[in-house]
Design a protein around this motif. Structure first.
Motif, PDB file in Angstrom:
ATOM      1  N   MET A  60      24.870  33.467  60.330  1.00  0.00           N
ATOM      2  CA  MET A  60      25.437  32.978  61.581  1.00  0.00           C
ATOM      3  C   MET A  60      24.472  32.045  62.295  1.00  0.00           C
ATOM      4  O   MET A  60      24.898  31.152  63.039  1.00  0.00           O
ATOM      5  CB  MET A  60      25.824  34.158  62.481  1.00  0.00           C
ATOM      6  N   ILE A  61      23.179  32.219  62.086  1.00  0.00           N
ATOM      7  CA  ILE A  61      22.211  31.267  62.635  1.00  0.00           C
ATOM      8  C   ILE A  61      22.480  29.882  62.052  1.00  0.00           C
ATOM      9  O   ILE A  61      22.557  28.880  62.774  1.00  0.00           O
ATOM     10  CB  ILE A  61      20.766  31.719  62.347  1.00  0.00           C
TER      11      ILE A  61
ATOM     12  N   GLU B 220      22.990  32.140  71.886  1.00  0.00           N
ATOM     13  CA  GLU B 220      23.192  33.136  70.838  1.00  0.00           C
ATOM     14  C   GLU B 220      22.175  32.967  69.714  1.00  0.00           C
ATOM     15  O   GLU B 220      21.742  33.957  69.111  1.00  0.00           O
ATOM     16  CB  GLU B 220      24.618  33.030  70.303  1.00  0.00           C
ATOM     17  N   LEU B 221      21.797  31.738  69.429  1.00  0.00           N
ATOM     18  CA  LEU B 221      20.756  31.500  68.416  1.00  0.00           C
ATOM     19  C   LEU B 221      19.460  32.209  68.804  1.00  0.00           C
ATOM     20  O   LEU B 221      18.812  32.839  67.961  1.00  0.00           O
ATOM     21  CB  LEU B 221      20.504  30.001  68.253  1.00  0.00           C
TER      22      LEU B 221
ATOM     23  N   GLU C 285      17.736  35.178  66.621  1.00  0.00           N
ATOM     24  CA  GLU C 285      16.362  35.034  66.138  1.00  0.00           C
ATOM     25  C   GLU C 285      15.513  36.215  66.604  1.00  0.00           C
ATOM     26  O   GLU C 285      14.713  36.766  65.833  1.00  0.00           O
ATOM     27  CB  GLU C 285      15.759  33.721  66.655  1.00  0.00           C
ATOM     28  N   GLU C 286      15.683  36.610  67.866  1.00  0.00           N
ATOM     29  CA  GLU C 286      14.914  37.725  68.408  1.00  0.00           C
ATOM     30  C   GLU C 286      15.287  39.029  67.713  1.00  0.00           C
ATOM     31  O   GLU C 286      14.418  39.863  67.429  1.00  0.00           O
ATOM     32  CB  GLU C 286      15.146  37.838  69.921  1.00  0.00           C
ATOM     33  N   TRP C 287      16.577  39.204  67.421  1.00  0.00           N
ATOM     34  CA  TRP C 287      17.011  40.420  66.730  1.00  0.00           C
ATOM     35  C   TRP C 287      16.358  40.512  65.356  1.00  0.00           C
ATOM     36  O   TRP C 287      15.873  41.581  64.961  1.00  0.00           O
ATOM     37  CB  TRP C 287      18.538  40.431  66.597  1.00  0.00           C
TER      38      TRP C 287
ATOM     39  N   ALA D 181      29.294  40.363  67.227  1.00  0.00           N
ATOM     40  CA  ALA D 181      30.413  39.928  66.393  1.00  0.00           C
ATOM     41  C   ALA D 181      31.727  40.049  67.149  1.00  0.00           C
ATOM     42  O   ALA D 181      32.584  39.154  67.095  1.00  0.00           O
ATOM     43  CB  ALA D 181      30.457  40.753  65.103  1.00  0.00           C
ATOM     44  N   ASN D 182      31.891  41.140  67.872  1.00  0.00           N
ATOM     45  CA  ASN D 182      33.107  41.339  68.661  1.00  0.00           C
ATOM     46  C   ASN D 182      33.238  40.266  69.745  1.00  0.00           C
ATOM     47  O   ASN D 182      34.326  39.708  69.970  1.00  0.00           O
ATOM     48  CB  ASN D 182      33.083  42.732  69.290  1.00  0.00           C
ATOM     49  N   ASP D 183      32.124  39.967  70.426  1.00  0.00           N
ATOM     50  CA  ASP D 183      32.140  38.935  71.471  1.00  0.00           C
ATOM     51  C   ASP D 183      32.458  37.569  70.887  1.00  0.00           C
ATOM     52  O   ASP D 183      33.179  36.769  71.493  1.00  0.00           O
ATOM     53  CB  ASP D 183      30.788  38.886  72.189  1.00  0.00           C
ATOM     54  N   LEU D 184      31.914  37.287  69.699  1.00  0.00           N
ATOM     55  CA  LEU D 184      32.170  35.999  69.063  1.00  0.00           C
ATOM     56  C   LEU D 184      33.660  35.834  68.764  1.00  0.00           C
ATOM     57  O   LEU D 184      34.225  34.756  68.989  1.00  0.00           O
ATOM     58  CB  LEU D 184      31.351  35.861  67.781  1.00  0.00           C
TER      59      LEU D 184
END
Length: 232
Positions: A71-72, A108-109, A113-115, A212-215
């Motif tokens: 997704m990135i 979101e990127l 990245e932080e995750w 994913a739900n928010d997306l």
């Protein structure tokens, strides 16, 4: 509900471990851990996956990591498309929508990245043998020893524009650009929704599932707005 279930199992595991220690026994001596059921349902023995998730501080699996990595790349192309808008767009509504897409996906990127850094790269640096999801290549990944490399090829990633389509978009302007931009971005968002739906099925980490739900919600709305902008 998934987060509450994992927390409950984790608490149960910790509690049983403490009981076993105080009684001079081992975890094997303790009764089976029960996973709480839905309201009105009785508890049932926790599955091995649920126990593993409770004992794993990160609680993520390969599907979570694959989703974040891919997704990135998906978001990066959307940002690249949005960056073409200011010098080529004619429709003011599309300009405003592209600005929103750019800001949202840049944010979101950063989160993704932080995750990855917190849940994948830092643990791998501390104990390379503990992680299976590093050595992914690219500027934001380290080449960690003892890690399984994931496939980061995006040629089969749903919704991605081809190099030829990106070149065509870059060379277009005015109304032709507006129409092509909407076409490619709608397809891009539809692909992102497909990826997010897969992550909702196969993923495990609460933050990944929430993102994913928010997306799915956000990009479904953006598709409607993009298509409406061309009609008005």
């Amino acid at each position: 509900m998934r987060r509450g279930l994992t927390a409950a199992i984790g608490a149960a595991v910790l509690g049983l471990s403490c009981v076993a220690c105080t009684n001079g026994g081992t975890a094997a001596d303790a009764p089976p851990v029960l996973a709480p059921g839905a309201p009105g349902e009785s508890a049932s023995p926790a599955t091995e996956e649920q126990l593993a998730a409770a004992q794993d501080g990160n609680g993520h699996n390969e599907a979570d990591v694959t989703y974040m990595v891919k997704m990135i790349m998906h978001h990066e192309q959307a940002v690249e498309m949005a960056d073409l808008v200011p010098d080529r767009v004619e429709n003011a509504k599309i300009r405003a929508l592209s600005d929103r897409i750019d800001v949202a996906q840049q944010g979101e990127l950063t989160i993704m990245e932080e995750w990855l850094d917190v849940n994948v790269y830092q643990p791998a640096r501390r104990n390379p043998a503990h992680q299976n999801y590093c050595g992914l290549g690219g500027d934001h990944h380290g080449d960690e020893a003892g890690c399984v490399e994931l496939d980061t090829d995006h040629s089969d990633m749903p919704g991605m524009a081809t190099p030829e389509q990106m070149a065509e978009l870059e060379s277009a302007s005015g109304a032709a650009f507006d129409e092509l931009f909407v076409k490619l971005m709608v397809t891009h968002h539809e692909g992102g929704i497909t990826m997010a739906e897969d992550a909702m099925i196969d993923g495990r980490h609460s933050q990944v599932l929430q993102m994913a739900n928010d997306l799915i919600t956000d990009q479904s709305l953006e598709i409607e707005r993009l298509e409406s902008a061309l009609q008005n």
